[in-house]
Design an enzyme around this catalytic site. Sequence first.
Site, PDB file in Angstrom:
ATOM      1  N   ASP A  25      48.652  40.986  51.815  1.00 28.19           N
ATOM      2  CA  ASP A  25      47.302  40.887  52.362  1.00 28.19           C
ATOM      3  C   ASP A  25      47.321  41.415  53.790  1.00 28.19           C
ATOM      4  OD1 ASP A  25      44.537  40.145  52.626  1.00 28.19           O
ATOM      5  OD2 ASP A  25      44.880  38.509  51.209  1.00 28.19           O
ATOM      6  N   ASP A  53      47.844  46.604  54.155  1.00 27.14           N
ATOM      7  CA  ASP A  53      46.455  47.067  54.105  1.00 27.14           C
ATOM      8  C   ASP A  53      46.331  47.939  52.865  1.00 27.14           C
ATOM      9  OD1 ASP A  53      44.032  48.381  54.342  1.00 27.14           O
ATOM     10  OD2 ASP A  53      44.401  49.148  56.365  1.00 27.14           O
ATOM     11  N   VAL A  54      45.569  47.483  51.865  1.00 26.99           N
ATOM     12  CA  VAL A  54      45.532  48.201  50.590  1.00 26.99           C
ATOM     13  C   VAL A  54      44.941  49.595  50.714  1.00 26.99           C
ATOM     14  CG1 VAL A  54      45.488  46.115  49.163  1.00 26.99           C
ATOM     15  CG2 VAL A  54      43.319  47.153  49.922  1.00 26.99           C
ATOM     16  N   TYR A  71      29.326  47.141  46.907  1.00 25.05           N
ATOM     17  CA  TYR A  71      30.225  46.260  46.154  1.00 25.05           C
ATOM     18  C   TYR A  71      30.123  46.545  44.662  1.00 25.05           C
ATOM     19  CZ  TYR A  71      32.515  41.975  44.556  1.00 25.05           C
ATOM     20  OH  TYR A  71      33.356  41.074  43.947  1.00 25.05           O
ATOM     21  N   LYS A 105      33.174  48.018  42.200  1.00 25.35           N
ATOM     22  CA  LYS A 105      33.690  47.259  41.062  1.00 25.35           C
ATOM     23  C   LYS A 105      33.430  47.982  39.742  1.00 25.35           C
ATOM     24  CE  LYS A 105      35.497  43.848  43.316  1.00 25.35           C
ATOM     25  NZ  LYS A 105      36.964  43.620  43.302  1.00 25.35           N
ATOM     26  N   THR A 143      35.416  30.697  45.834  1.00 25.84           N
ATOM     27  CA  THR A 143      36.290  31.336  46.813  1.00 25.84           C
ATOM     28  C   THR A 143      35.581  31.391  48.161  1.00 25.84           C
ATOM     29  OG1 THR A 143      35.439  33.556  46.344  1.00 25.84           O
ATOM     30  CG2 THR A 143      37.314  32.794  45.021  1.00 25.84           C
TER      31      THR A 143
END
Length: 241
Positions: A36, A55-56, A148, A152, A183
Amino acid sequence: MKLTGRLAVVTGGYRGIGRACAEALAGEGARVIAADIFPDSPGYASDAIAYRKLDVGSEGDWQALSDTLAADPGRIDILVCAAGIAPTKASAHDVALADWDDILRVNQTGVLLGMRMATAMMLGRGPLSIVNISSIWGQVGGSGQIAYHASKGAVINMTRNAAVTYASRGIRVNAILPGLIDTDMVRVQKPEMNAATLALTPMGRIGLPREIAAGVVFLAGDDASFITGAILPIDGGYTAQ
């Protein structure tokens, strides 16, 4: 334990769904690298989980991880791409390009870079199981959050593409579509937004991160050995309507 001896990398592993996935995989015997953006580990109950800052959206960070894995243990068995952000709820008419770019960088490009690293390492050497965390909002429409939703939706078709591309080469790729899950990302949303989703959820309750993690453990393991390209909603029935 079903995953003893396997190495899993889980992005977004600091908290929420990613952390639940890391803990569930470790609970089944896997050695887990939870990655993460935060500098320090949140602390895990299992010694089988090691935290790594990553960092993805950074090619350099993924290359560094690849180099580490190539040295020890020389493979990756499971990749779970769970990192995701939703900092804006903007619609098409008012979304800032910077926000759009940031969300796609993490939610879409981050998945691409993870899959690129894992498939390049394991191509012809499998088995490898990749589980991408998409969202119900990648499959059905909702109000606002266009960036978003776009990210996705992309993850779903990236999953299908990779599943078909690598099906005969020992690599399985599947996706999970969480519904409304308890979450941090959901807790900071406007209560009325969450209430609207909950009202349309047939089971009438919010889901838990561990319920997503249970699906990840199944798809990652040998019990799912003939499953690739699956898009699995874990959403209390939301997308069944």
